[in-house]
Design a protein around this motif. Structure first.
Motif, mmCIF file in Angstrom:
data_model
loop_
_atom_site.group_PDB
_atom_site.id
_atom_site.type_symbol
_atom_site.label_atom_id
_atom_site.label_comp_id
_atom_site.label_asym_id
_atom_site.label_seq_id
_atom_site.Cartn_x
_atom_site.Cartn_y
_atom_site.Cartn_z
ATOM 1 N N ALA A 14 0.856 -1.070 0.114
ATOM 2 C CA ALA A 14 -0.071 -0.012 -0.051
ATOM 3 C C ALA A 14 0.862 1.377 0.097
ATOM 4 C CB ALA A 14 -0.943 0.081 1.190
ATOM 5 N N TYR A 15 1.893 1.232 0.800
ATOM 6 C CA TYR A 15 2.844 2.438 0.765
ATOM 7 C C TYR A 15 3.732 2.705 -0.371
ATOM 8 C CZ TYR A 15 1.705 2.536 5.786
ATOM 9 O OH TYR A 15 1.039 2.601 6.928
ATOM 10 N N HIS A 16 3.925 1.539 -1.287
ATOM 11 C CA HIS A 16 4.431 1.453 -2.536
ATOM 12 C C HIS A 16 3.531 2.164 -3.588
ATOM 13 C CE1 HIS A 16 6.255 -0.003 -6.338
ATOM 14 N NE2 HIS A 16 7.280 0.558 -5.563
ATOM 15 N N ASP A 17 2.268 1.580 -3.501
ATOM 16 C CA ASP A 17 1.350 2.042 -4.590
ATOM 17 C C ASP A 17 0.294 3.327 -4.404
ATOM 18 O OD1 ASP A 17 2.034 -0.202 -5.731
ATOM 19 O OD2 ASP A 17 0.467 -1.496 -5.188
ATOM 20 N N TYR A 18 0.414 3.870 -3.318
ATOM 21 C CA TYR A 18 -0.364 4.605 -2.937
ATOM 22 C C TYR A 18 0.207 5.784 -2.184
ATOM 23 C CZ TYR A 18 -4.062 1.479 -4.061
ATOM 24 O OH TYR A 18 -4.894 0.700 -4.724
ATOM 25 N N PHE A 19 -0.410 7.060 -2.172
ATOM 26 C CA PHE A 19 -0.102 8.090 -1.203
ATOM 27 C C PHE A 19 -0.761 8.063 -0.213
ATOM 28 C CE2 PHE A 19 1.400 10.295 -4.998
ATOM 29 C CZ PHE A 19 2.958 10.504 -4.625
ATOM 30 N N ILE A 20 -0.653 8.033 1.161
ATOM 31 C CA ILE A 20 -1.633 7.729 2.368
ATOM 32 C C ILE A 20 -1.872 9.063 2.854
ATOM 33 C CG2 ILE A 20 -2.031 6.805 4.707
ATOM 34 C CD1 ILE A 20 -1.568 4.893 2.136
ATOM 35 N N LEU A 21 -3.323 9.634 2.701
ATOM 36 C CA LEU A 21 -3.532 10.947 3.180
ATOM 37 C C LEU A 21 -3.698 11.105 4.399
ATOM 38 C CD1 LEU A 21 -5.746 11.725 -0.026
ATOM 39 C CD2 LEU A 21 -3.320 12.424 0.253
ATOM 40 N N ASP A 22 -4.459 10.071 5.038
ATOM 41 C CA ASP A 22 -5.085 10.042 6.341
ATOM 42 C C ASP A 22 -5.238 8.560 6.711
ATOM 43 O OD1 ASP A 22 -5.832 11.168 8.639
ATOM 44 O OD2 ASP A 22 -7.756 11.922 8.095
ATOM 45 N N THR A 23 -5.001 8.377 7.916
ATOM 46 C CA THR A 23 -5.369 6.999 8.778
ATOM 47 C C THR A 23 -6.547 7.128 9.831
ATOM 48 O OG1 THR A 23 -3.608 7.631 10.180
ATOM 49 C CG2 THR A 23 -3.155 6.280 8.257
ATOM 50 N N TYR A 24 -7.207 5.958 9.745
ATOM 51 C CA TYR A 24 -8.141 5.723 10.943
ATOM 52 C C TYR A 24 -8.047 4.430 11.526
ATOM 53 C CZ TYR A 24 -10.332 9.626 8.695
ATOM 54 O OH TYR A 24 -10.925 10.795 8.057
ATOM 55 N N GLU A 25 -8.287 4.341 12.878
ATOM 56 C CA GLU A 25 -8.316 2.935 13.523
ATOM 57 C C GLU A 25 -9.650 2.521 13.562
ATOM 58 O OE1 GLU A 25 -5.992 1.857 17.321
ATOM 59 O OE2 GLU A 25 -7.804 2.778 17.970
ATOM 60 N N SER A 26 -9.936 1.348 13.172
ATOM 61 C CA SER A 26 -11.384 0.667 13.356
ATOM 62 C C SER A 26 -11.277 -0.672 14.013
ATOM 63 C CB SER A 26 -12.063 0.654 11.986
ATOM 64 O OG SER A 26 -11.369 -0.356 11.190
ATOM 65 N N GLY A 27 -12.483 -1.078 14.596
ATOM 66 C CA GLY A 27 -12.448 -2.369 15.197
ATOM 67 C C GLY A 27 -12.984 -3.348 13.975
ATOM 68 N N ILE A 28 -13.149 -4.631 14.242
ATOM 69 C CA ILE A 28 -13.571 -5.333 13.121
ATOM 70 C C ILE A 28 -14.502 -6.788 13.946
ATOM 71 C CG2 ILE A 28 -11.618 -6.625 13.246
ATOM 72 C CD1 ILE A 28 -11.629 -7.326 10.255
ATOM 73 N N THR A 29 -15.523 -6.928 13.215
ATOM 74 C CA THR A 29 -16.345 -8.047 13.607
ATOM 75 C C THR A 29 -15.724 -9.367 13.226
ATOM 76 O OG1 THR A 29 -17.910 -7.862 11.751
ATOM 77 C CG2 THR A 29 -18.527 -6.556 13.829
ATOM 78 N N LEU A 30 -15.518 -10.307 14.199
ATOM 79 C CA LEU A 30 -15.013 -11.322 14.000
ATOM 80 C C LEU A 30 -15.637 -12.291 14.774
ATOM 81 C CD1 LEU A 30 -11.147 -10.403 14.174
ATOM 82 C CD2 LEU A 30 -12.360 -10.965 12.115
ATOM 83 N N HIS A 31 -15.545 -13.700 14.316
ATOM 84 C CA HIS A 31 -15.892 -14.914 15.221
ATOM 85 C C HIS A 31 -14.709 -15.422 16.158
ATOM 86 C CE1 HIS A 31 -20.074 -15.044 13.340
ATOM 87 N NE2 HIS A 31 -19.381 -14.683 12.282
ATOM 88 N N GLY A 32 -15.179 -16.223 16.851
ATOM 89 C CA GLY A 32 -14.083 -16.719 17.657
ATOM 90 C C GLY A 32 -12.987 -17.544 17.195
#
Length: 155
Positions: free
Chosen positions: A15-33
């Motif tokens: 991602a860092y090679h193919d894109y300019f990263i303008l902004d970042t966010y932290e998110s949770g993710i729904t997962l199963h056990g």
């Protein structure tokens, strides 16, 4: 801006090679056990994954979490679509930004923060070929300077 303070599970170096990263966010993710157990073993890949906003909700596509070996019938599909957990204001901000041409949302890192699994997502703009070449040239110059500095200090 997201800060990673935890055990890194997966990193998207491409991602860092193919894109300019303008902004970042932290998110949770729904997962199963069993998915969480598999992540604790470090079996995750986000290289080919991407993020879409549908009906006011954020989903991650193409994230591969290997099935847990001891999970039998409780294992889910490794490439299933998973929901990301963000605040409504953050979703609206991302939605507004993605309306612009050439802006995408991509996952950058997956990591543990305490006992929770977090995904760092980035607002990204694609790089042209000449931008990639410039980045490679800068890395080479930096590496060469480090080598010279090391040689000078040894003498």
């Amino acid at each position: 801006m997201a800060k990673t303070n935890g055990k890194l599970i997966a990193n998207n170096k491409k991602a860092y090679h193919d894109y300019f990263i303008l902004d970042t966010y932290e998110s949770g993710i729904t997962l199963h056990g069993t998915e969480v157990k598999s992540l604790r073993m470090g079996k995750c890949s986000i290289k080919e994954s991407f993020i879409r906003i549908e009906n006011g909700e954020v989903f991650i596509y193409g994230m591969h979490i290997s099935p847990y070996e001891k999970g039998n019938i409780f294992n889910k599909d490794p490439l299933r679509v998973r929901k990301l957990l963000l605040h409504k204001t953050e979703i609206n901000k991302l939605l507004g930004k993605t309306k612009e041409k050439g802006i995408a949302i991509i996952p950058l890192k997956v990591y543990f923060k305490g006992s929770l699994v977090k995904v760092e997502i980035g607002l990204a703009k694609g790089k042209k070929l000449y931008d990639k070449r410039q980045d490679i040239a800068k890395k080479d110059q930096k590496r060469e300077a480090q080598r010279e500095f090391k040689v000078r200090n040894l003498e």
